[in-house]
Design a protein around this motif. Structure first.
Motif, PDB file in Angstrom:
ATOM      1  N   TYR A  21    -100.905  63.844   7.457  1.00  0.00           N
ATOM      2  CA  TYR A  21    -100.950  65.258   7.102  1.00  0.00           C
ATOM      3  C   TYR A  21    -101.362  65.494   5.655  1.00  0.00           C
ATOM      4  CZ  TYR A  21     -98.260  65.500  11.427  1.00  0.00           C
ATOM      5  OH  TYR A  21     -97.836  65.369  12.729  1.00  0.00           O
ATOM      6  N   ALA A  66     -96.504  59.883  18.081  1.00  0.00           N
ATOM      7  CA  ALA A  66     -97.390  59.763  19.239  1.00  0.00           C
ATOM      8  C   ALA A  66     -98.855  59.709  18.806  1.00  0.00           C
ATOM      9  CB  ALA A  66     -97.158  60.936  20.197  1.00  0.00           C
ATOM     10  N   SER A  67     -99.225  60.497  17.810  1.00  0.00           N
ATOM     11  CA  SER A  67    -100.604  60.518  17.324  1.00  0.00           C
ATOM     12  C   SER A  67    -100.994  59.169  16.726  1.00  0.00           C
ATOM     13  CB  SER A  67    -100.793  61.626  16.289  1.00  0.00           C
ATOM     14  OG  SER A  67    -100.589  62.896  16.851  1.00  0.00           O
ATOM     15  N   GLY A 116    -103.394  63.865  13.480  1.00  0.00           N
ATOM     16  CA  GLY A 116    -102.101  64.163  14.076  1.00  0.00           C
ATOM     17  C   GLY A 116    -100.943  63.431  13.437  1.00  0.00           C
ATOM     18  N   TYR A 117    -101.251  62.378  12.639  1.00  0.00           N
ATOM     19  CA  TYR A 117    -100.150  61.663  11.987  1.00  0.00           C
ATOM     20  C   TYR A 117    -100.294  61.599  10.468  1.00  0.00           C
ATOM     21  CZ  TYR A 117    -103.091  57.429  11.563  1.00  0.00           C
ATOM     22  OH  TYR A 117    -104.080  56.527  11.242  1.00  0.00           O
ATOM     23  N   ILE A 135     -94.659  64.257  17.291  1.00  0.00           N
ATOM     24  CA  ILE A 135     -96.120  64.341  17.442  1.00  0.00           C
ATOM     25  C   ILE A 135     -96.799  63.357  16.494  1.00  0.00           C
ATOM     26  CG2 ILE A 135     -98.135  65.827  17.019  1.00  0.00           C
ATOM     27  CD1 ILE A 135     -96.430  68.192  18.013  1.00  0.00           C
ATOM     28  N   GLN A 136     -96.261  63.230  15.299  1.00  0.00           N
ATOM     29  CA  GLN A 136     -96.805  62.288  14.319  1.00  0.00           C
ATOM     30  C   GLN A 136     -96.753  60.852  14.859  1.00  0.00           C
ATOM     31  OE1 GLN A 136     -94.465  62.013  10.731  1.00  0.00           O
ATOM     32  NE2 GLN A 136     -96.086  60.990   9.571  1.00  0.00           N
ATOM     33  N   LYS A 182     -99.777  56.259  17.632  1.00  0.00           N
ATOM     34  CA  LYS A 182     -99.962  55.350  18.766  1.00  0.00           C
ATOM     35  C   LYS A 182    -101.309  55.573  19.439  1.00  0.00           C
ATOM     36  CE  LYS A 182     -97.006  53.023  20.388  1.00  0.00           C
ATOM     37  NZ  LYS A 182     -96.679  51.593  20.207  1.00  0.00           N
ATOM     38  N   LEU A 183    -101.780  56.832  19.409  1.00  0.00           N
ATOM     39  CA  LEU A 183    -103.062  57.187  20.043  1.00  0.00           C
ATOM     40  C   LEU A 183    -104.241  57.080  19.068  1.00  0.00           C
ATOM     41  CD1 LEU A 183    -101.861  60.323  22.033  1.00  0.00           C
ATOM     42  CD2 LEU A 183    -102.383  58.063  22.980  1.00  0.00           C
ATOM     43  N   HIS A 184    -103.951  56.644  17.830  1.00  0.00           N
ATOM     44  CA  HIS A 184    -104.988  56.495  16.793  1.00  0.00           C
ATOM     45  C   HIS A 184    -105.690  57.816  16.484  1.00  0.00           C
ATOM     46  CE1 HIS A 184    -104.386  52.191  17.241  1.00  0.00           C
ATOM     47  NE2 HIS A 184    -104.601  52.314  18.540  1.00  0.00           N
ATOM     48  N   PHE A 185    -104.925  58.916  16.522  1.00  0.00           N
ATOM     49  CA  PHE A 185    -105.456  60.234  16.209  1.00  0.00           C
ATOM     50  C   PHE A 185    -105.020  60.596  14.790  1.00  0.00           C
ATOM     51  CE2 PHE A 185    -104.936  64.988  16.479  1.00  0.00           C
ATOM     52  CZ  PHE A 185    -106.302  65.271  16.442  1.00  0.00           C
ATOM     53  N   SER A 186    -105.849  60.284  13.819  1.00  0.00           N
ATOM     54  CA  SER A 186    -105.479  60.380  12.411  1.00  0.00           C
ATOM     55  C   SER A 186    -104.995  61.763  11.973  1.00  0.00           C
ATOM     56  CB  SER A 186    -106.650  59.937  11.531  1.00  0.00           C
ATOM     57  OG  SER A 186    -106.313  60.030  10.168  1.00  0.00           O
TER      58      SER A 186
END
Length: 421
Positions: free
Chosen positions: A138, A126-127, A135-136, A123-124, A129-133
């Protein structure tokens, strides 16, 4: 959540989460210390004070006091590590008693937690790659944690662990089960897709420690299967995989190149020094010199940082700052044992590894699987993690020991005797 599940949660949180500290002075107040204090009254009331942990730690205690009096260690350094080791050893001894020495249950819980930490790692990635801070990164949850960047504009996943290397260490036993499942087409604890999630997570960590762990897995499985052809085949596969990683993962390649430059050519060029390979090389130099001076008993628990000040290349040959992060733990349990406990500690650990190992004897039991899996983790600690008690290392030593005892009891049971006759 009922009481049993809550206690399970606390115990395995103490093992898997070493990225939360409540204070840093005069020592680091890890979350697991507070879990110890929370459960100790319950354990002491139920089981009393155990003798075994005190007996194990008595001789290192006496030697440590002597080395302080000789000027080879410091009071604070010694007692900080001594009490941390003593508390951890006692706590996880209680854990074994709490689960009534049910080795398979404890190992099963470990595998479940490993799997979910692998999921978090994916998940870290993938997050990112999706620029969802959130999620990566912590750091909003763990204060002794950071994002580890990659030279390829990506990240090296570390999931809930401090470093990618620690992810590789903690998932080592799970990788053993995953690879064995794939090779033998079975579903011990993991379904087929779960096996690959474990391995993908280790790959995405881009950790040379994790990759070396996979090599250990291949060797131990090959030896357990008892067929030379299997071992040769697995080693060939492992070699080809290593070549592939060397040519496709820049971080792995740089560490291999730096290690060769340092260990083979003693080349202290900046490209070799500015890597974790130099940290390992430097601590090996320190441990070797301290061992030469104090070969039998070392200079006492907690003393490697004192030896670091005497022998580190950063004090003479390499004038670069920032390489003293592992000055206390030697970046390797084997090196730390050499430095702090001498032959006494090294031989003790060697005796545990050899005497408590359970091989595949042809009887259909899970003990050899558990033994081989935990051995991977122990070897990785000896190679790349010098902290005596981070991520519940004493728990795995106790589990390794009691797994051997359970195996002997199983082998001597009437049911097994009837099968083998």
């Amino acid at each position: 959540m009922n009481k049993d599940k809550f206690v399970d949660f606390l115990i395995f949180t103490s093992i898997f989460v070493s990225t939360i500290t409540f204070f840093t002075n005069p020592f680091e107040g890890y979350l697991h210390y507070f879990i110890f204090l929370l459960l100790f009254p319950f354990f002491i009331n139920r089981y009393g004070l155990p003798k075994a942990p005190f007996q194990i730690i008595l001789l290192p205690f006496v030697i440590g006091i002597f080395q302080i009096m000789m000027g080879n260690n410091e009071w604070f350094l010694f007692f900080k590590i001594f009490f941390g080791l003593l508390l951890s050893t006692i706590f996880y001894y209680y854990v074994i008693q709490y689960y009534e020495m049910n080795i398979e249950k404890m190992f099963s819980l470990y595998l479940k937690w490993s799997y979910w930490s692998a999921i978090i790692g994916i998940i870290q990635f993938a997050s990112f790659k999706l620029h969802f801070s959130p999620g990566y990164d912590y750091s909003w949850l763990f204060n002794k944690w950071s994002v580890i960047s990659s030279g390829e504009g990506l990240i090296r996943i570390n999931s809930i662990y401090m470093e990618p290397s620690q992810l590789g260490i903690m998932l080592g036993p799970a990788a053993f089960v995953a690879i064995l499942n794939i090779f033998r087409k079975q579903n011990y604890e993991y379904k087929n897709y779960q096996n690959y999630i474990i391995l993908i997570s280790i790959y995405l960590s881009k950790s040379s420690t994790g990759y070396i762990g996979l090599f250990f897995v291949i060797v131990i499985i090959g030896l357990n299967l008892g067929y030379l052809s299997y071992l040769v085949l697995l080693l060939i596969i492992g070699f080809l995989a290593g070549v592939g990683l060397y040519n496709s993962v820049d971080e792995f390649k740089s560490r291999i190149d730096a290690a060769l430059g340092l260990w083979v050519h003693q080349d202290f060029d900046i490209k070799n020094v500015n890597t974790s390979s130099f940290v390992q090389y430097n601590n090996a130099h320190i441990a070797y010199n301290n061992f030469k001076e104090h070969p039998l008993f070392g200079t006492g628990i907690g003393s490697h940082s004192v030896a670091f000040q005497k022998y580190s290349y950063t004090r003479s040959v390499v004038k670069i700052k920032g390489f003293d992060n592992n000055s206390a733990d030697a970046n390797s349990l084997l090196l730390r044992l050499m430095s702090e406990t001498g032959l006494m500690g090294v031989l003790f650990m060697l005796a545990v590894v050899i005497n408590c190992f359970v091989g595949n004897d042809g009887i259909d039991n899970k003990y050899w699987v558990i033994s081989g899996a935990i051995l991977v983790l122990i070897l990785l600690y000896l190679f790349r993690q010098g902290n005596y008690f981070v991520n519940g290392f004493p728990f795995f030593i106790w589990l390794y020991y009691y797994n051997k005892k359970a195996s002997i009891e199983k082998k001597n049971s009437p049911e097994v005797e009837m099968i083998t006759k």
